[in-house]
Design an enzyme around this catalytic site. Structure first.
Site, PDB file in Angstrom:
ATOM      1  N   TYR A 163       0.847  -1.200   0.000  1.00 47.04           N
ATOM      2  CA  TYR A 163       0.000   0.000   0.000  1.00 47.04           C
ATOM      3  C   TYR A 163       0.879   1.246   0.000  1.00 47.04           C
ATOM      4  CZ  TYR A 163      -4.247  -2.610   1.122  1.00 47.04           C
ATOM      5  OH  TYR A 163      -5.311  -3.452   1.080  1.00 47.04           O
TER       6      TYR A 163
ATOM      7  N   HIS B 232      -7.233  -8.360  -2.655  1.00 45.25           N
ATOM      8  CA  HIS B 232      -8.559  -7.757  -2.467  1.00 45.25           C
ATOM      9  C   HIS B 232      -8.515  -6.276  -2.794  1.00 45.25           C
ATOM     10  CE1 HIS B 232      -6.393  -7.230   1.344  1.00 45.25           C
ATOM     11  NE2 HIS B 232      -7.007  -6.067   1.390  1.00 45.25           N
TER      12      HIS B 232
ATOM     13  N   HIS C  25     -10.482  -2.790  -1.496  1.00 45.30           N
ATOM     14  CA  HIS C  25     -11.394  -2.210  -0.512  1.00 45.30           C
ATOM     15  C   HIS C  25     -12.425  -1.336  -1.221  1.00 45.30           C
ATOM     16  CE1 HIS C  25      -8.926  -3.219   3.096  1.00 45.30           C
ATOM     17  NE2 HIS C  25      -7.956  -3.201   2.213  1.00 45.30           N
TER      18      HIS C  25
ATOM     19  N   ARG D  72      -2.920 -11.944   3.465  1.00 46.40           N
ATOM     20  CA  ARG D  72      -4.249 -11.579   2.964  1.00 46.40           C
ATOM     21  C   ARG D  72      -4.380 -11.996   1.506  1.00 46.40           C
ATOM     22  NH1 ARG D  72      -7.749  -8.110   4.343  1.00 46.40           N
ATOM     23  NH2 ARG D  72      -8.997  -9.895   3.718  1.00 46.40           N
TER      24      ARG D  72
ATOM     25  N   TYR E 269      -0.633  -9.854   0.473  1.00 48.18           N
ATOM     26  CA  TYR E 269       0.383  -9.257   1.340  1.00 48.18           C
ATOM     27  C   TYR E 269       0.342  -9.879   2.735  1.00 48.18           C
ATOM     28  CZ  TYR E 269      -3.445  -6.152   2.930  1.00 48.18           C
ATOM     29  OH  TYR E 269      -4.627  -5.647   3.414  1.00 48.18           O
TER      30      TYR E 269
HETATM   31 FE   LIG Z   1      -6.190  -4.444   2.500  1.00 53.07          FE
END
Ligand SMILES: [Fe+2]
Lengths: 275, 178
Positions: free
Chosen positions: A144, A196, A198, A193, A183
């Site tokens: 991110y 995905h 958000h 995870r 990640y």
């Molecule tokens: Fe996330």
């Protein structure tokens, strides 16, 4: 969801002094996931209603422990409640480029270019028109563009991972982006995870607000992820997974995914229908 | 209701570069004659501040323009200072605190609040009342102690304190609709 990045034991301390709590491993999380599935199956067998949303107390996602209320929610039955109306957004709040996450910088981001499109509906199946859809996601490497994301994967100078658009008259939305990477996070040792995106959505009423995550079909990490598995109802969980639709893929350009979203909660018809 | 809903998932820790916007807490401009500032801290069940919560405020009535963009650069340039959108959005600071400026609640007597956080799988609704009697009228069946969690405390002229406790002895009253 690097849950626990600030509050839980970092993985490196697993072999530290005896006073340090051991970091839970995947096997112990698998047990917690299985326990909550059993609990839900028993709830159904006892005649309980299907649960479309995660239980806020869901234990396998360890950050819920101190962040879920233990008192029951208080029902509001006032048909004039302010929450039955909601914020509105318009052409001043978005630009046309916001829906294309691959065109926000001078160069193109690395990764597999995709489109994600679908419709936003209410519980009666009616389109949610002219409302704001916001998305954010990791880059193709699973990183991110957020200072607190310390995952040692490369940032992409050509990808911020933020988009928004307004739904059209049919409730349709569409984004062009790249497929995010999986990640790691620190819920437990070796926690990853699944990929995905958000999503944040508004309906016609504040009661219809939804923040959620869209997943990609066939991801091998599904079974290990306590955030996805927090939706213990199999059919509900499946509704978080987009469909790959070959007809939506564009030759020489992008793979097409479709994901329809249904907002829960009473809307403007609530009062009319005497609910 | 015939169509099954999409489940909620946590907002996670990384919404910070996507959802907050400049002036998100300035639901009314500073010089607005009815402006009141509400500030407080969001706490977890151990009483610790939550630095990665996101609060949304809805006062109605609404107009577009909360997150106005510069049509040339695409940058968020914030509100125009005149249009009242009724909508506010503020992330908590590193110390769990937030501040929002709204118009003093009118006939409805309250501001609606939606709480998101890492570790919270499904958002929560609560309300801020400035007047304890109004909260009593709407939530007469609650104990006085529970009901008090919905009422802000005057701090000084024009400033009110409203803490949110997701869990624990002082747990805030959270609401459900329909
Ligand atoms: Fe996330």
């Amino acid at each position: 969801m690097a849950a626990g990045q600030q509050t839980e034991q970092p993985a490196e301390q697993a072999a530290g002094p005896a006073t340090v709590q051991p970091v839970p491993d995947q096997a112990s999380v698998d047990v917690e996931i299985a326990e909550w599935r059993l609990r839900y199956e028993k709830h159904l067998a006892d005649g309980g209603a299907r649960q479309n949303h995660p239980d806020r107390a869901y234990a396998a996602y360890h950050s819920t422990a101190l962040r879920h209320p233990t008192q029951p929610l208080v029902a509001v039955a006032d048909p004039e409640a302010l929450e039955l109306s909601g914020p509105v957004f318009g052409v001043t709040d978005v630009t046309d480029l916001d829906r294309d996450l691959t065109r926000q910088h001078n160069g193109e981001p690395l990764g597999e270019r995709i489109t994600v499109s679908g419709r936003v509906l209410d519980r009666d199946g009616r389109p949610v028109r002219g409302q704001l859809v916001e998305i954010w996601q990791a880059n193709a490497s699973g990183r991110y563009a957020h200072q607190r994301d310390q995952h040692p994967a490369p940032l992409d100078p050509n990808f911020s991972g933020v988009g928004r658009c307004l739904t059209d008259d049919q409730g349709a939305y569409s984004f062009t982006t790249i497929k995010p990477g999986a990640y790691p996070w620190r819920n437990h040792l070796n926690a990853w995870r699944p990929a995905h995106i958000h999503f944040s959505l508004f309906g016609e009423a504040f009661t219809q607000r939804l923040v959620t995550q869209m997943y990609f079909p066939g991801d091998p990490l599904f079974a290990y992820d306590p955030i996805l598995q927090s939706v213990t109802d199999d059919a509900a969980r499946a509704r978080l997974v987009a469909a790959y639709v070959h007809e939506l893929s564009q030759p020489e350009f992008a793979l097409g995914y479709r994901w329809d979203i249904v907002l829960d909660g009473p809307g403007a018809t609530w009062m009319e229908e005497g609910r | 209701m015939s169509v099954l809903p999409t489940p909620s998932q946590t907002v996670g820790p990384f919404y910070g570069y996507a959802l907050p916007f400049a002036g998100g807490g300035d639901v009314v401009p500073a010089g607005h004659p009815d402006a009141v500032t509400i500030r407080g801290v969001v706490h977890d069940g151990a009483g610790e501040p939550i630095p990665d919560a996101l609060l949304e405020f809805w006062t109605g009535p609404g107009a577009p323009g909360s997150m106005r963009r510069d049509p040339t650069s695409g940058r968020v340039i914030g509100r125009d200072g005149v249009t009242l959108t009724g909508f506010g959005r503020v992330p908590t600071d590193a110390d769990g605190s937030y501040t929002v400026r709204v118009a003093r609640p009118g006939p409805m007597q309250y501001v609606s609040v939606c709480v998101f956080a890492r570790g919270l799988l499904h958002h929560l609704y609560t309300r801020v009342y400035l007047d304890g009697d109004a909260a009593g009228a709407d939530f007469g069946s609650l104990s006085a102690a529970r009901r008090a969690t919905l009422v802000a405390t005057p701090e000084r002229e024009g400033v009110w304190r409203f803490d949110v406790h997701l869990q624990g002895a002082e747990e805030t009253v959270f609401l459900e609709f329909g």
